[in-house]
Write a protein that holds these residues in place. Sequence first.
Motif, mmCIF file in Angstrom:
data_model
loop_
_atom_site.group_PDB
_atom_site.id
_atom_site.type_symbol
_atom_site.label_atom_id
_atom_site.label_comp_id
_atom_site.label_asym_id
_atom_site.label_seq_id
_atom_site.Cartn_x
_atom_site.Cartn_y
_atom_site.Cartn_z
ATOM 1 N N TYR A 150 3.817 -36.506 31.955
ATOM 2 C CA TYR A 150 3.636 -35.073 31.787
ATOM 3 C C TYR A 150 3.701 -34.380 33.143
ATOM 4 O O TYR A 150 3.040 -34.798 34.109
ATOM 5 C CB TYR A 150 2.288 -34.771 31.118
ATOM 6 C CG TYR A 150 2.176 -35.332 29.726
ATOM 7 C CD1 TYR A 150 2.511 -34.570 28.622
ATOM 8 C CD2 TYR A 150 1.729 -36.644 29.524
ATOM 9 C CE1 TYR A 150 2.416 -35.086 27.331
ATOM 10 C CE2 TYR A 150 1.626 -37.166 28.241
ATOM 11 C CZ TYR A 150 1.975 -36.387 27.151
ATOM 12 O OH TYR A 150 1.886 -36.904 25.881
ATOM 13 N N ALA A 151 4.481 -33.301 33.206
ATOM 14 C CA ALA A 151 4.593 -32.486 34.417
ATOM 15 C C ALA A 151 3.477 -31.446 34.415
ATOM 16 O O ALA A 151 3.442 -30.554 33.568
ATOM 17 C CB ALA A 151 5.958 -31.811 34.467
ATOM 18 N N CYS A 194 -3.597 -33.230 39.650
ATOM 19 C CA CYS A 194 -3.409 -34.365 38.733
ATOM 20 C C CYS A 194 -4.521 -35.389 38.923
ATOM 21 O O CYS A 194 -5.090 -35.906 37.942
ATOM 22 C CB CYS A 194 -2.053 -35.023 38.972
ATOM 23 S SG CYS A 194 -0.628 -33.966 38.668
ATOM 24 N N HIS A 195 -4.824 -35.680 40.179
ATOM 25 C CA HIS A 195 -5.867 -36.676 40.459
ATOM 26 C C HIS A 195 -7.229 -36.174 39.991
ATOM 27 O O HIS A 195 -8.034 -36.941 39.435
ATOM 28 C CB HIS A 195 -5.885 -36.979 41.950
ATOM 29 C CG HIS A 195 -6.768 -38.123 42.326
ATOM 30 N ND1 HIS A 195 -6.633 -39.377 41.791
ATOM 31 C CD2 HIS A 195 -7.819 -38.194 43.181
ATOM 32 C CE1 HIS A 195 -7.551 -40.178 42.306
ATOM 33 N NE2 HIS A 195 -8.285 -39.480 43.137
ATOM 34 N N ARG A 201 -1.298 -48.062 25.987
ATOM 35 C CA ARG A 201 -0.708 -46.730 25.988
ATOM 36 C C ARG A 201 -0.851 -46.170 27.386
ATOM 37 O O ARG A 201 -1.922 -46.259 27.999
ATOM 38 C CB ARG A 201 -1.427 -45.812 24.986
ATOM 39 C CG ARG A 201 -0.865 -44.394 24.948
ATOM 40 C CD ARG A 201 -1.522 -43.535 23.881
ATOM 41 N NE ARG A 201 -2.925 -43.320 24.110
ATOM 42 C CZ ARG A 201 -3.562 -42.155 23.879
ATOM 43 N NH1 ARG A 201 -2.886 -41.126 23.407
ATOM 44 N NH2 ARG A 201 -4.840 -42.040 24.094
ATOM 45 N N VAL A 202 0.233 -45.620 27.916
ATOM 46 C CA VAL A 202 0.244 -45.138 29.290
ATOM 47 C C VAL A 202 0.494 -43.634 29.300
ATOM 48 O O VAL A 202 1.448 -43.148 28.687
ATOM 49 C CB VAL A 202 1.321 -45.858 30.127
ATOM 50 C CG1 VAL A 202 1.337 -45.324 31.552
ATOM 51 C CG2 VAL A 202 1.086 -47.360 30.117
ATOM 52 N N VAL A 203 -0.380 -42.895 29.985
ATOM 53 C CA VAL A 203 -0.249 -41.456 30.153
ATOM 54 C C VAL A 203 -0.209 -41.169 31.653
ATOM 55 O O VAL A 203 -1.136 -41.513 32.380
ATOM 56 C CB VAL A 203 -1.412 -40.693 29.489
ATOM 57 C CG1 VAL A 203 -1.310 -39.204 29.783
ATOM 58 C CG2 VAL A 203 -1.426 -40.945 27.989
ATOM 59 N N ILE A 204 0.881 -40.542 32.101
ATOM 60 C CA ILE A 204 1.094 -40.295 33.526
ATOM 61 C C ILE A 204 1.147 -38.788 33.775
ATOM 62 O O ILE A 204 1.842 -38.057 33.061
ATOM 63 C CB ILE A 204 2.401 -40.954 33.997
ATOM 64 C CG1 ILE A 204 2.315 -42.469 33.837
ATOM 65 C CG2 ILE A 204 2.703 -40.598 35.449
ATOM 66 C CD1 ILE A 204 3.644 -43.175 33.930
ATOM 67 N N LEU A 205 0.410 -38.344 34.776
ATOM 68 C CA LEU A 205 0.410 -36.942 35.186
ATOM 69 C C LEU A 205 1.081 -36.836 36.553
ATOM 70 O O LEU A 205 0.702 -37.550 37.486
ATOM 71 C CB LEU A 205 -1.015 -36.401 35.277
ATOM 72 C CG LEU A 205 -1.926 -36.583 34.053
ATOM 73 C CD1 LEU A 205 -3.304 -35.986 34.331
ATOM 74 C CD2 LEU A 205 -1.307 -35.962 32.810
ATOM 75 N N LEU A 235 -4.489 -44.113 32.178
ATOM 76 C CA LEU A 235 -4.268 -42.744 32.638
ATOM 77 C C LEU A 235 -4.070 -42.768 34.147
ATOM 78 O O LEU A 235 -4.927 -43.263 34.880
ATOM 79 C CB LEU A 235 -5.462 -41.864 32.279
ATOM 80 C CG LEU A 235 -5.434 -40.417 32.777
ATOM 81 C CD1 LEU A 235 -4.269 -39.645 32.171
ATOM 82 C CD2 LEU A 235 -6.759 -39.720 32.459
ATOM 83 N N ALA A 236 -2.933 -42.265 34.610
ATOM 84 C CA ALA A 236 -2.620 -42.336 36.036
ATOM 85 C C ALA A 236 -2.063 -41.014 36.529
ATOM 86 O O ALA A 236 -1.278 -40.358 35.839
ATOM 87 C CB ALA A 236 -1.609 -43.452 36.302
ATOM 88 N N ALA A 237 -2.486 -40.645 37.736
ATOM 89 C CA ALA A 237 -1.874 -39.517 38.451
ATOM 90 C C ALA A 237 -0.892 -40.084 39.461
ATOM 91 O O ALA A 237 -1.123 -41.141 40.042
ATOM 92 C CB ALA A 237 -2.946 -38.701 39.158
ATOM 93 N N THR A 238 0.202 -39.366 39.681
ATOM 94 C CA THR A 238 1.198 -39.859 40.626
ATOM 95 C C THR A 238 1.752 -38.717 41.461
ATOM 96 O O THR A 238 1.922 -37.602 40.976
ATOM 97 C CB THR A 238 2.349 -40.575 39.895
ATOM 98 O OG1 THR A 238 3.268 -41.086 40.864
ATOM 99 C CG2 THR A 238 3.098 -39.639 38.949
#
Length: 446
Positions: free
Chosen positions: A184-185, A193-194, A153-157, A131-134
Amino acid sequence: MQFVTTRGGSSPVSFTTALFAGLAPDGGLYVPETIESWSADELARLSRRTLTEIGLRALRPFTRGDLDPATLEAVVVEALNFPIPLVEVQPGIFSLELFHGPTFAFKDVGARVMARLMASRHRGDDPITILAATSGDTGSAVAHAFHGVPNTRVVILYPDGRVSPTQEAQLTIFNGEQSNVRAYAVAGSFDDCHRLTREAYANPDLRRSMRLTSANSVNVGRLLPQSVYYFHAMAQLGQVGQVGRVGQGSEVVFSTPSGNFGNLTAGLMAKRAGLPIARFVAATNVNDVVPAYLESGRFEPRPSVATLSNAMDVGHPSNFDRMLWLYDSDLDAMRRDVTGCRFTDDDVRATIKRVYEERGYLLDPHSAIAYMGLMGRDGQVGLVGQAGQVGVFLSTAHPAKFAEIVEPIIGRPVEKPPALAEALNGPQHIIRIRASLDRVLGMLDG
Protein backbone atom coordinates in the motif's frame (compact mmCIF):
# COMPACT_ATOMS: atom_id res chain seq x y z
CA MET A 1 19.54 -18.90 23.59
CA GLN A 2 17.30 -16.42 25.37
CA PHE A 3 16.43 -12.98 24.07
CA VAL A 4 15.95 -9.91 26.24
CA THR A 5 14.52 -6.49 25.43
CA THR A 6 16.49 -3.29 25.02
CA ARG A 7 14.18 -1.60 27.53
CA GLY A 8 14.54 -4.30 30.17
CA GLY A 9 10.83 -4.37 30.99
CA SER A 10 9.91 -7.86 29.78
CA SER A 11 11.02 -11.38 30.68
CA PRO A 12 13.54 -13.21 28.48
CA VAL A 13 12.03 -15.29 25.67
CA SER A 14 13.15 -17.98 23.25
CA PHE A 15 14.32 -17.27 19.72
CA THR A 16 11.01 -18.54 18.32
CA THR A 17 9.00 -16.22 20.55
CA ALA A 18 11.17 -13.23 19.60
CA LEU A 19 10.89 -14.17 15.92
CA PHE A 20 7.09 -14.20 15.88
CA ALA A 21 6.60 -11.33 18.34
CA GLY A 22 8.71 -8.79 16.45
CA LEU A 23 8.54 -6.09 19.12
CA ALA A 24 8.78 -6.92 22.82
CA PRO A 25 5.74 -6.30 25.09
CA ASP A 26 7.49 -3.30 26.68
CA GLY A 27 7.94 -1.69 23.25
CA GLY A 28 11.65 -2.48 23.12
CA LEU A 29 13.59 -4.53 20.60
CA TYR A 30 14.74 -8.07 21.23
CA VAL A 31 18.47 -8.72 21.47
CA PRO A 32 20.36 -11.94 22.28
CA GLU A 33 21.11 -12.30 25.97
CA THR A 34 24.71 -13.12 25.07
CA ILE A 35 26.77 -12.96 21.90
CA GLU A 36 28.90 -16.07 21.63
CA SER A 37 32.51 -15.49 20.58
CA TRP A 38 34.12 -17.32 17.70
CA SER A 39 37.33 -19.10 18.64
CA ALA A 40 40.70 -18.09 17.23
CA ASP A 41 40.83 -21.38 15.30
CA GLU A 42 37.42 -20.74 13.75
CA LEU A 43 38.50 -17.30 12.60
CA ALA A 44 41.75 -18.69 11.24
CA ARG A 45 39.76 -21.15 9.08
CA LEU A 46 37.25 -18.53 7.93
CA SER A 47 38.74 -18.07 4.46
CA ARG A 48 38.18 -21.77 3.72
CA ARG A 49 34.47 -21.67 4.53
CA THR A 50 31.62 -21.23 2.07
CA LEU A 51 28.84 -18.68 2.49
CA THR A 52 26.39 -21.31 3.74
CA GLU A 53 28.94 -22.76 6.16
CA ILE A 54 29.56 -19.29 7.55
CA GLY A 55 25.79 -18.68 7.76
CA LEU A 56 25.28 -21.88 9.72
CA ARG A 57 28.04 -21.03 12.19
CA ALA A 58 26.94 -17.40 12.62
CA LEU A 59 23.26 -18.25 13.27
CA ARG A 60 23.68 -21.47 15.26
CA PRO A 61 24.18 -19.85 18.69
CA PHE A 62 21.03 -17.75 18.36
CA THR A 63 18.79 -20.66 17.31
CA ARG A 64 20.26 -23.30 19.62
CA GLY A 65 17.44 -24.95 21.57
CA ASP A 66 14.79 -23.87 19.02
CA LEU A 67 16.00 -25.28 15.69
CA ASP A 68 17.72 -28.59 15.20
CA PRO A 69 20.91 -28.43 13.10
CA ALA A 70 19.31 -30.12 10.07
CA THR A 71 16.45 -27.61 9.96
CA LEU A 72 18.81 -24.64 10.30
CA GLU A 73 20.99 -26.03 7.53
CA ALA A 74 17.97 -26.39 5.22
CA VAL A 75 16.93 -22.78 6.00
CA VAL A 76 20.37 -21.35 5.26
CA VAL A 77 21.05 -23.41 2.14
CA GLU A 78 17.70 -22.50 0.59
CA ALA A 79 17.79 -18.83 1.61
CA LEU A 80 21.40 -17.98 0.73
CA ASN A 81 21.40 -19.52 -2.73
CA PHE A 82 22.99 -16.53 -4.49
CA PRO A 83 26.54 -15.15 -4.48
CA ILE A 84 27.78 -12.26 -2.35
CA PRO A 85 31.05 -11.38 -4.10
CA LEU A 86 33.77 -9.02 -2.91
CA VAL A 87 34.99 -6.86 -5.81
CA GLU A 88 38.14 -4.73 -5.74
CA VAL A 89 37.25 -1.26 -7.03
CA GLN A 90 40.72 0.21 -6.50
CA PRO A 91 43.77 -0.87 -4.52
CA GLY A 92 42.71 -1.69 -0.97
CA ILE A 93 39.08 -0.68 -1.49
CA PHE A 94 36.49 -3.41 -1.99
CA SER A 95 32.77 -3.48 -2.73
CA LEU A 96 30.77 -6.20 -1.01
CA GLU A 97 28.02 -6.73 -3.59
CA LEU A 98 24.86 -7.60 -1.69
CA PHE A 99 22.56 -7.18 -4.69
CA HIS A 100 22.66 -10.57 -6.42
CA GLY A 101 19.50 -11.96 -4.78
CA PRO A 102 16.04 -12.12 -6.35
CA THR A 103 15.15 -8.44 -5.73
CA PHE A 104 18.68 -7.11 -6.26
CA ALA A 105 19.11 -5.54 -2.82
CA PHE A 106 20.80 -6.51 0.43
CA LYS A 107 17.44 -6.99 2.13
CA ASP A 108 17.14 -10.35 0.32
CA VAL A 109 19.60 -11.87 2.80
CA GLY A 110 17.59 -11.14 5.94
CA ALA A 111 14.13 -11.47 4.38
CA ARG A 112 14.76 -14.88 2.82
CA VAL A 113 16.26 -16.32 5.99
CA MET A 114 13.45 -14.89 8.11
CA ALA A 115 10.69 -16.25 5.86
CA ARG A 116 12.16 -19.73 6.00
CA LEU A 117 12.74 -19.55 9.74
CA MET A 118 9.09 -18.61 10.25
CA ALA A 119 7.90 -21.38 7.93
CA SER A 120 10.01 -23.92 9.83
CA ARG A 121 8.69 -22.82 13.26
CA HIS A 122 5.03 -22.16 12.41
CA ARG A 123 2.60 -24.57 14.03
CA GLY A 124 -1.12 -25.01 13.38
CA ASP A 125 -3.43 -23.39 10.86
CA ASP A 126 -3.69 -19.98 12.52
CA PRO A 127 -2.27 -17.56 9.91
CA ILE A 128 0.49 -15.07 10.65
CA THR A 129 0.10 -11.47 9.51
CA ILE A 130 3.38 -9.74 8.71
CA LEU A 131 3.14 -5.95 8.76
CA ALA A 132 6.16 -4.07 7.45
CA ALA A 133 7.08 -0.48 6.64
CA THR A 134 9.59 0.09 3.88
CA SER A 135 11.58 2.97 2.49
CA GLY A 136 12.18 1.00 -0.68
CA ASP A 137 14.01 -2.32 -0.73
CA THR A 138 12.71 -4.03 2.43
CA GLY A 139 9.20 -4.31 1.06
CA SER A 140 10.07 -5.97 -2.22
CA ALA A 141 12.47 -8.38 -0.51
CA VAL A 142 9.83 -9.33 2.07
CA ALA A 143 7.13 -9.62 -0.60
CA HIS A 144 9.20 -12.01 -2.69
CA ALA A 145 10.47 -13.97 0.31
CA PHE A 146 6.96 -14.64 1.69
CA HIS A 147 5.01 -14.89 -1.57
CA GLY A 148 3.20 -18.21 -1.59
CA VAL A 149 4.33 -19.21 1.91
CA PRO A 150 1.37 -21.07 3.47
CA ASN A 151 -0.48 -19.56 6.43
CA THR A 152 1.09 -16.14 6.02
CA ARG A 153 -0.32 -12.78 5.00
CA VAL A 154 1.97 -9.87 4.22
CA VAL A 155 0.95 -6.19 4.39
CA ILE A 156 3.56 -3.64 3.28
CA LEU A 157 3.37 0.13 3.76
CA TYR A 158 5.58 2.37 1.63
CA PRO A 159 5.69 6.18 1.20
CA ASP A 160 3.78 7.24 -1.91
CA GLY A 161 6.04 9.02 -4.39
CA ARG A 162 9.19 8.42 -2.36
CA VAL A 163 10.40 5.15 -3.82
CA SER A 164 11.96 4.65 -7.24
CA PRO A 165 9.81 3.42 -10.14
CA THR A 166 11.68 0.12 -10.09
CA GLN A 167 11.17 -0.28 -6.36
CA GLU A 168 7.45 0.44 -6.72
CA ALA A 169 7.13 -2.04 -9.59
CA GLN A 170 8.74 -4.72 -7.41
CA LEU A 171 6.65 -3.77 -4.40
CA THR A 172 3.33 -3.94 -6.21
CA ILE A 173 4.01 -6.91 -8.48
CA PHE A 174 1.68 -9.16 -6.48
CA ASN A 175 -1.16 -6.62 -6.03
CA GLY A 176 -2.89 -7.67 -9.22
CA GLU A 177 -3.33 -11.33 -8.35
CA GLN A 178 -4.89 -13.51 -5.68
CA SER A 179 -1.93 -13.39 -3.38
CA ASN A 180 -0.95 -13.46 0.27
CA VAL A 181 1.03 -10.22 -0.31
CA ARG A 182 -0.32 -6.65 -0.58
CA ALA A 183 1.59 -3.37 -0.75
CA TYR A 184 0.00 0.00 0.00
CA ALA A 185 1.25 3.47 -0.96
CA VAL A 186 0.85 5.69 2.11
CA ALA A 187 0.36 9.45 1.78
CA GLY A 188 3.41 10.44 3.82
CA SER A 189 7.04 9.62 4.55
CA PHE A 190 8.74 6.42 5.67
CA ASP A 191 8.55 7.73 9.22
CA ASP A 192 4.75 7.86 8.86
CA CYS A 193 4.72 4.26 7.61
CA HIS A 194 6.94 3.17 10.48
CA ARG A 195 4.80 5.04 13.00
CA LEU A 196 1.69 3.28 11.70
CA THR A 197 3.27 -0.15 12.09
CA ARG A 198 4.39 0.62 15.65
CA GLU A 199 0.90 1.90 16.54
CA ALA A 200 -0.63 -1.25 15.07
CA TYR A 201 1.71 -3.49 17.09
CA ALA A 202 0.78 -1.55 20.23
CA ASN A 203 -2.97 -1.98 19.64
CA PRO A 204 -4.15 -4.65 22.13
CA ASP A 205 -7.41 -5.40 20.32
CA LEU A 206 -5.57 -6.02 17.07
CA ARG A 207 -2.97 -8.23 18.75
CA ARG A 208 -5.73 -10.32 20.31
CA SER A 209 -7.53 -10.73 17.00
CA MET A 210 -4.57 -11.95 14.92
CA ARG A 211 -0.97 -13.16 15.09
CA LEU A 212 0.86 -10.02 14.07
CA THR A 213 4.59 -9.67 13.56
CA SER A 214 7.14 -7.48 11.85
CA ALA A 215 9.48 -8.04 8.92
CA ASN A 216 11.56 -4.90 9.40
CA SER A 217 14.99 -5.10 10.97
CA VAL A 218 13.29 -4.62 14.34
CA ASN A 219 12.67 -8.37 14.01
CA VAL A 220 15.65 -10.49 15.07
CA GLY A 221 14.87 -12.90 12.23
CA ARG A 222 15.70 -10.12 9.76
CA LEU A 223 18.55 -8.58 11.72
CA LEU A 224 20.76 -11.51 12.72
CA PRO A 225 21.29 -12.99 9.22
CA GLN A 226 22.81 -9.68 8.14
CA SER A 227 25.84 -10.40 10.32
CA VAL A 228 26.67 -13.33 8.02
CA TYR A 229 27.99 -11.23 5.17
CA TYR A 230 30.47 -9.39 7.36
CA PHE A 231 32.08 -12.74 8.16
CA HIS A 232 31.84 -13.71 4.48
CA ALA A 233 33.57 -10.49 3.43
CA MET A 234 36.45 -11.14 5.82
CA ALA A 235 36.70 -14.71 4.48
CA GLN A 236 37.04 -13.37 0.93
CA LEU A 237 39.67 -10.84 1.99
CA GLY A 238 41.67 -13.80 3.26
CA GLN A 239 41.22 -15.61 -0.05
CA VAL A 240 42.66 -12.70 -2.08
CA GLY A 241 45.60 -12.21 0.27
CA GLN A 242 44.49 -8.92 1.82
CA VAL A 243 44.64 -10.44 5.28
CA GLY A 244 46.46 -13.51 6.51
CA ARG A 245 44.96 -15.22 9.48
CA VAL A 246 41.80 -13.11 9.51
CA GLY A 247 42.41 -9.73 11.09
CA GLN A 248 46.21 -10.09 11.27
CA GLY A 249 48.43 -7.82 9.23
CA SER A 250 45.75 -5.40 8.04
CA GLU A 251 43.23 -3.11 9.64
CA VAL A 252 39.83 -3.68 8.04
CA VAL A 253 37.31 -0.82 8.03
CA PHE A 254 33.70 -1.36 6.95
CA SER A 255 31.56 1.48 5.61
CA THR A 256 27.85 0.76 5.94
CA PRO A 257 25.21 2.95 4.27
CA SER A 258 22.74 3.51 7.07
CA GLY A 259 19.07 4.41 7.42
CA ASN A 260 17.29 2.36 10.07
CA PHE A 261 20.70 1.09 11.24
CA GLY A 262 19.93 -2.64 11.21
CA ASN A 263 22.76 -3.27 8.77
CA LEU A 264 25.31 -1.53 10.98
CA THR A 265 23.93 -3.14 14.14
CA ALA A 266 24.44 -6.58 12.59
CA GLY A 267 28.04 -5.66 11.85
CA LEU A 268 28.59 -4.48 15.41
CA MET A 269 27.23 -7.83 16.63
CA ALA A 270 29.69 -9.62 14.34
CA LYS A 271 32.51 -7.58 15.86
CA ARG A 272 31.24 -8.39 19.34
CA ALA A 273 31.39 -12.09 18.35
CA GLY A 274 35.10 -11.69 17.65
CA LEU A 275 35.30 -10.67 13.99
CA PRO A 276 38.40 -8.43 13.93
CA ILE A 277 36.98 -5.30 12.33
CA ALA A 278 38.99 -2.21 13.22
CA ARG A 279 36.22 0.34 12.74
CA PHE A 280 32.84 0.98 11.18
CA VAL A 281 31.73 4.04 9.26
CA ALA A 282 28.06 4.91 9.69
CA ALA A 283 27.58 6.64 6.34
CA THR A 284 24.30 8.52 5.93
CA ASN A 285 22.64 11.05 3.69
CA VAL A 286 21.37 14.30 5.23
CA ASN A 287 19.13 12.24 7.54
CA ASP A 288 22.04 12.13 9.94
CA VAL A 289 20.67 11.77 13.46
CA VAL A 290 23.21 9.07 14.39
CA PRO A 291 26.31 10.87 13.06
CA ALA A 292 24.99 13.93 14.91
CA TYR A 293 24.69 11.86 18.08
CA LEU A 294 28.28 10.65 17.72
CA GLU A 295 29.39 14.27 17.46
CA SER A 296 27.22 15.89 20.13
CA GLY A 297 26.07 13.08 22.42
CA ARG A 298 22.44 14.08 21.81
CA PHE A 299 20.00 11.80 19.99
CA GLU A 300 17.46 14.09 18.37
CA PRO A 301 15.08 12.35 15.93
CA ARG A 302 13.44 14.58 13.37
CA PRO A 303 11.22 14.25 10.30
CA SER A 304 13.03 12.59 7.40
CA VAL A 305 14.06 14.47 4.27
CA ALA A 306 13.65 12.94 0.80
CA THR A 307 16.97 12.23 -0.96
CA LEU A 308 18.33 10.25 -3.92
CA SER A 309 19.27 7.45 -1.49
CA ASN A 310 15.65 6.94 -0.45
CA ALA A 311 16.12 3.69 1.47
CA MET A 312 18.15 5.72 3.98
CA ASP A 313 15.57 8.48 4.45
CA VAL A 314 14.91 7.69 8.10
CA GLY A 315 14.61 10.36 10.77
CA HIS A 316 14.11 8.07 13.77
CA PRO A 317 16.14 4.87 13.30
CA SER A 318 14.72 2.00 15.34
CA ASN A 319 17.96 0.06 15.69
CA PHE A 320 19.66 2.89 17.52
CA ASP A 321 18.11 1.31 20.65
CA ARG A 322 20.12 -1.84 19.93
CA MET A 323 23.29 0.19 19.42
CA LEU A 324 22.79 1.83 22.81
CA TRP A 325 22.20 -1.62 24.35
CA LEU A 326 25.39 -3.02 22.82
CA TYR A 327 27.44 -0.19 24.32
CA ASP A 328 25.45 0.18 27.54
CA SER A 329 24.76 3.79 26.49
CA ASP A 330 28.50 4.55 26.68
CA LEU A 331 29.05 7.22 24.02
CA ASP A 332 32.84 7.08 24.18
CA ALA A 333 32.82 3.30 23.72
CA MET A 334 30.59 3.63 20.66
CA ARG A 335 32.83 6.35 19.26
CA ARG A 336 35.82 4.00 19.48
CA ASP A 337 34.09 1.61 17.08
CA VAL A 338 31.92 3.85 14.91
CA THR A 339 32.62 7.03 12.96
CA GLY A 340 29.70 8.93 11.47
CA CYS A 341 29.60 10.91 8.25
CA ARG A 342 26.93 12.50 6.04
CA PHE A 343 26.72 13.32 2.35
CA THR A 344 24.43 15.32 0.08
CA ASP A 345 22.72 14.43 -3.18
CA ASP A 346 25.31 16.53 -5.03
CA ASP A 347 28.05 14.45 -3.39
CA VAL A 348 26.27 11.29 -4.55
CA ARG A 349 26.00 12.46 -8.16
CA ALA A 350 29.64 13.53 -8.30
CA THR A 351 30.85 10.25 -6.80
CA ILE A 352 28.80 8.01 -9.10
CA LYS A 353 30.20 9.90 -12.10
CA ARG A 354 33.81 9.97 -10.91
CA VAL A 355 34.03 6.33 -9.84
CA TYR A 356 32.43 5.17 -13.09
CA GLU A 357 34.77 7.27 -15.24
CA GLU A 358 37.95 6.61 -13.27
CA ARG A 359 37.39 3.04 -12.05
CA GLY A 360 34.80 1.60 -14.43
CA TYR A 361 32.63 0.64 -11.45
CA LEU A 362 28.97 1.68 -11.27
CA LEU A 363 27.45 2.62 -7.92
CA ASP A 364 23.84 3.10 -6.92
CA PRO A 365 23.13 6.15 -4.70
CA HIS A 366 23.30 4.18 -1.42
CA SER A 367 26.54 2.43 -2.34
CA ALA A 368 28.00 5.80 -3.39
CA ILE A 369 27.46 7.05 0.15
CA ALA A 370 29.16 3.94 1.54
CA TYR A 371 32.11 4.47 -0.82
CA MET A 372 32.44 8.08 0.33
CA GLY A 373 32.46 6.84 3.91
CA LEU A 374 35.86 5.34 3.11
CA MET A 375 37.23 7.73 0.51
CA GLY A 376 35.62 11.09 1.27
CA ARG A 377 33.77 13.40 -1.11
CA ASP A 378 36.58 13.80 -3.63
CA GLY A 379 37.87 10.23 -3.51
CA GLN A 380 41.30 11.39 -2.39
CA VAL A 381 41.22 11.83 1.38
CA GLY A 382 39.13 9.52 3.52
CA LEU A 383 39.28 7.19 6.48
CA VAL A 384 41.10 4.48 4.53
CA GLY A 385 44.22 4.74 2.43
CA GLN A 386 47.08 4.49 4.88
CA ALA A 387 49.48 1.58 4.67
CA GLY A 388 48.09 -1.59 6.21
CA GLN A 389 44.46 -0.53 5.90
CA VAL A 390 41.78 -2.24 3.85
CA GLY A 391 38.34 -0.77 3.27
CA VAL A 392 35.12 -2.60 2.49
CA PHE A 393 31.99 -0.69 1.56
CA LEU A 394 28.60 -2.38 1.39
CA SER A 395 26.94 -2.13 -2.02
CA THR A 396 23.34 -2.56 -1.04
CA ALA A 397 21.42 -2.26 -4.33
CA HIS A 398 21.91 -2.94 -8.02
CA PRO A 399 22.42 0.33 -9.96
CA ALA A 400 19.59 -0.64 -12.32
CA LYS A 401 17.12 -0.26 -9.43
CA PHE A 402 17.90 3.46 -9.62
CA ALA A 403 18.34 3.80 -13.37
CA GLU A 404 16.37 7.06 -13.48
CA ILE A 405 19.04 8.57 -11.20
CA VAL A 406 22.16 6.83 -12.46
CA GLU A 407 21.63 7.02 -16.23
CA PRO A 408 21.62 10.85 -16.52
CA ILE A 409 24.78 10.95 -14.38
CA ILE A 410 26.83 8.54 -16.51
CA GLY A 411 25.16 9.42 -19.82
CA ARG A 412 24.23 5.92 -20.91
CA PRO A 413 21.58 3.27 -20.20
CA VAL A 414 22.09 0.85 -17.33
CA GLU A 415 21.50 -2.75 -18.32
CA LYS A 416 18.64 -4.22 -16.31
CA PRO A 417 18.63 -7.81 -15.07
CA PRO A 418 15.75 -9.73 -16.74
CA ALA A 419 13.69 -9.95 -13.54
CA LEU A 420 13.83 -6.17 -13.08
CA ALA A 421 12.88 -5.55 -16.69
CA GLU A 422 9.93 -7.92 -16.33
CA ALA A 423 8.67 -6.13 -13.23
CA LEU A 424 8.90 -2.74 -14.93
CA ASN A 425 7.13 -3.92 -18.06
CA GLY A 426 4.24 -5.54 -16.19
CA PRO A 427 0.96 -3.83 -15.27
CA GLN A 428 1.04 -1.50 -12.26
CA HIS A 429 -1.44 -2.07 -9.43
CA ILE A 430 -0.90 0.76 -6.95
CA ILE A 431 -3.21 0.92 -3.91
CA ARG A 432 -3.09 4.31 -2.18
CA ILE A 433 -4.19 4.94 1.42
CA ARG A 434 -4.01 7.87 3.82
CA ALA A 435 -1.56 7.86 6.73
CA SER A 436 -4.18 6.89 9.31
CA LEU A 437 -4.12 4.12 11.89
CA ASP A 438 -7.86 3.63 11.38
CA ARG A 439 -7.23 3.00 7.71
CA VAL A 440 -4.48 0.49 8.47
CA LEU A 441 -6.61 -1.30 11.08
CA GLY A 442 -9.52 -1.52 8.64
CA MET A 443 -7.20 -2.91 5.99
CA LEU A 444 -5.82 -5.54 8.38
CA ASP A 445 -9.32 -6.56 9.52
CA GLY A 446 -10.55 -6.77 5.92
